[in-house]
Design a protein around this motif. Structure first.
Motif, short mmCIF file in Angstrom:
data_model
loop_
_atom_site.label_atom_id
_atom_site.label_comp_id
_atom_site.label_asym_id
_atom_site.label_seq_id
_atom_site.Cartn_x
_atom_site.Cartn_y
_atom_site.Cartn_z
N VAL A 1 0.83 -1.20 0.00
CA VAL A 1 0.00 0.00 0.00
C VAL A 1 0.87 1.25 0.00
N VAL A 2 0.51 2.19 -0.86
CA VAL A 2 1.12 3.51 -0.87
C VAL A 2 0.04 4.51 -0.46
N PRO A 3 0.08 5.01 0.78
CA PRO A 3 -0.89 6.02 1.19
C PRO A 3 -0.49 7.39 0.64
N VAL A 4 -1.48 8.15 0.22
CA VAL A 4 -1.28 9.53 -0.24
C VAL A 4 -2.25 10.41 0.53
N GLU A 5 -1.76 11.46 1.17
CA GLU A 5 -2.59 12.28 2.05
C GLU A 5 -2.07 13.72 2.07
N PRO A 6 -2.95 14.74 1.88
CA PRO A 6 -2.48 16.12 1.84
C PRO A 6 -2.21 16.75 3.21
N VAL B 1 2.35 6.86 13.02
CA VAL B 1 2.27 6.30 14.37
C VAL B 1 1.37 5.07 14.40
N SER B 2 0.23 5.15 13.72
CA SER B 2 -0.77 4.10 13.79
C SER B 2 -0.47 2.91 12.88
N THR B 3 0.38 3.14 11.89
CA THR B 3 0.66 2.10 10.89
C THR B 3 2.18 1.97 10.75
N PRO B 4 2.83 1.34 11.72
CA PRO B 4 4.30 1.27 11.72
C PRO B 4 4.84 0.66 10.42
N GLY B 5 5.92 1.26 9.93
CA GLY B 5 6.54 0.78 8.70
C GLY B 5 5.95 1.36 7.44
N THR B 6 4.93 2.21 7.57
CA THR B 6 4.27 2.82 6.41
C THR B 6 4.40 4.33 6.49
N THR B 7 4.82 4.94 5.40
CA THR B 7 4.94 6.40 5.32
C THR B 7 4.04 6.92 4.21
N ALA B 8 3.20 7.86 4.54
CA ALA B 8 2.30 8.45 3.55
C ALA B 8 3.03 9.51 2.73
N LEU B 9 2.73 9.56 1.45
CA LEU B 9 3.25 10.60 0.57
C LEU B 9 2.33 11.82 0.62
N ALA B 10 2.93 13.00 0.53
CA ALA B 10 2.14 14.23 0.46
C ALA B 10 1.61 14.38 -0.96
N GLY B 11 0.31 14.55 -1.09
CA GLY B 11 -0.27 14.70 -2.42
C GLY B 11 -1.77 14.74 -2.35
N THR B 12 -2.39 15.08 -3.46
CA THR B 12 -3.84 15.17 -3.55
C THR B 12 -4.34 14.33 -4.71
N ALA B 13 -5.64 14.14 -4.76
CA ALA B 13 -6.24 13.38 -5.87
C ALA B 13 -5.99 14.06 -7.20
N GLU B 14 -5.88 15.38 -7.17
CA GLU B 14 -5.70 16.13 -8.42
C GLU B 14 -4.24 16.24 -8.83
N ALA B 15 -3.32 15.85 -7.95
CA ALA B 15 -1.88 15.92 -8.25
C ALA B 15 -1.19 14.81 -7.47
N PRO C 1 1.62 12.11 -6.48
CA PRO C 1 3.09 12.04 -6.56
C PRO C 1 3.57 10.64 -6.97
N LEU C 2 3.01 10.13 -8.06
CA LEU C 2 3.28 8.77 -8.49
C LEU C 2 3.48 8.73 -10.00
N PRO C 3 4.29 7.79 -10.50
CA PRO C 3 4.49 7.68 -11.95
C PRO C 3 3.29 7.05 -12.65
N ASP C 4 3.30 7.12 -13.96
CA ASP C 4 2.24 6.50 -14.75
C ASP C 4 2.21 4.99 -14.51
N SER C 5 1.00 4.43 -14.54
CA SER C 5 0.79 2.97 -14.47
C SER C 5 1.49 2.33 -13.28
N ILE D 1 -6.10 9.69 -11.46
CA ILE D 1 -6.26 8.30 -11.04
C ILE D 1 -6.09 7.37 -12.23
N ALA D 2 -6.66 7.73 -13.37
CA ALA D 2 -6.48 6.92 -14.58
C ALA D 2 -5.01 6.86 -14.98
N ARG D 3 -4.30 7.95 -14.80
CA ARG D 3 -2.88 7.99 -15.19
C ARG D 3 -2.04 7.01 -14.38
N VAL D 4 -2.30 6.92 -13.07
CA VAL D 4 -1.45 6.07 -12.23
C VAL D 4 -1.91 4.61 -12.21
#
Length: 246
Positions: free
Chosen positions: A62-67, A77-91, A93-97, A120-123
């Motif tokens: 899982v790749v969490p994305v959260e603004p 804190v709640s999900t050890p070992g997981t780091t959320a990326l800064a980003g929004t649905a409209e932008a 921070p992930l490559p195509d496909s 979303i379609a792009r990623v």
């Protein structure tokens, strides 16, 4: 256009949000993923990671994305070992496909839909799944409807989760819909905690907050289904919309 002021109001109460907000039924998450096995899943607008943890439990990456930085910090804190990326649905921070699936837990109604659908379609890989999920209080129960009136739960997630949009754009197949019923078991104090994680409460004046507290206490003390109870079952409908990337 989405109301980003309210959408970004939750970070100040991130710890309570993670503690009190309802979880997603496993059956709903499995259906949202459309039969995916051990895939790469983006949890978009991941908040504190409630849906992230549900997807991780099913064996996916899982790749969490959260603004909101406050929500990202609580997710770490709640999900050890997981780091959320800064980003929004409209932008994103992930490559195509990059993803086999993109899920959204009770947040799609904040999105600016047209650019979000394009991102979303792009990623997503071809054949990948996009699925927003909502935990919606079942206000067909009278005290739940009264709770919503008191706490101004009059958000638009339930209506936006319905039939007011025909599709997710030309990049996606037609939408499939499914509903799952469940409940959260809460103490009266925990129900108060749920109210304090809502955007209305977080942006309300002190007088409005006091009014909510007063009327909520009266409801808890006088309604036959609630008065004298040590625990309360708050019923939910989890609605899932699902579509494949063409």
């Amino acid at each position: 256009m989405a109301d980003h002021t309210h959408a970004l109001s939750f970070g100040v109460a991130a710890s309570d949000y993670d503690r009190f907000r309802p979880r997603y039924p496993e059956a709903a998450v499995r259906w949202a993923l459309g039969g995916l096995r051990a895939g790469q899943v983006v949890d978009l607008a991941a908040g504190t990671g409630i849906l992230t943890r549900a997807v991780l439990a099913l064996g996916h990456q899982v790749v969490p994305v959260e603004p909101d930085p406050g929500m990202r910090a609580q997710l770490a804190v709640s999900t050890p070992g997981t780091t959320a990326l800064a980003g929004t649905a409209e932008a994103l921070p992930l490559p195509d496909s990059a993803a086999d699936a993109v899920l959204v837990g009770t947040a799609y109604h904040w999105f600016d839909r047209e650019p979000a659908h394009a991102e979303i379609a792009r990623v997503l890989r071809g054949g990948g799944t996009f699925a927003p999920l909502w935990n919606i209080r079942d206000d067909r129960v009278d005290w739940v409807a009264e709770l919503g009136r008191i706490a101004h739960f009059g958000d638009n997630s339930a209506s936006l989760a319905g039939n007011d949009h025909p599709d997710f754009g030309s990049a996606f197949d037609p939408i499939e819909r499914r509903e799952f019923r469940h409940h959260s078991t809460l103490t009266p104090d925990e129900l108060r905690g749920v109210v304090r994680t809502r955007s209305y409460w977080l942006t309300a004046t002190t007088d409005d907050q006091r009014r909510v507290e007063r009327e909520l206490t009266e409801l808890l003390n006088t309604h036959p289904a609630l008065a004298g109870r040590d625990t309360i079952e708050l019923p939910y409908r989890t609605l899932v919309l699902r579509a494949r990337r063409r």
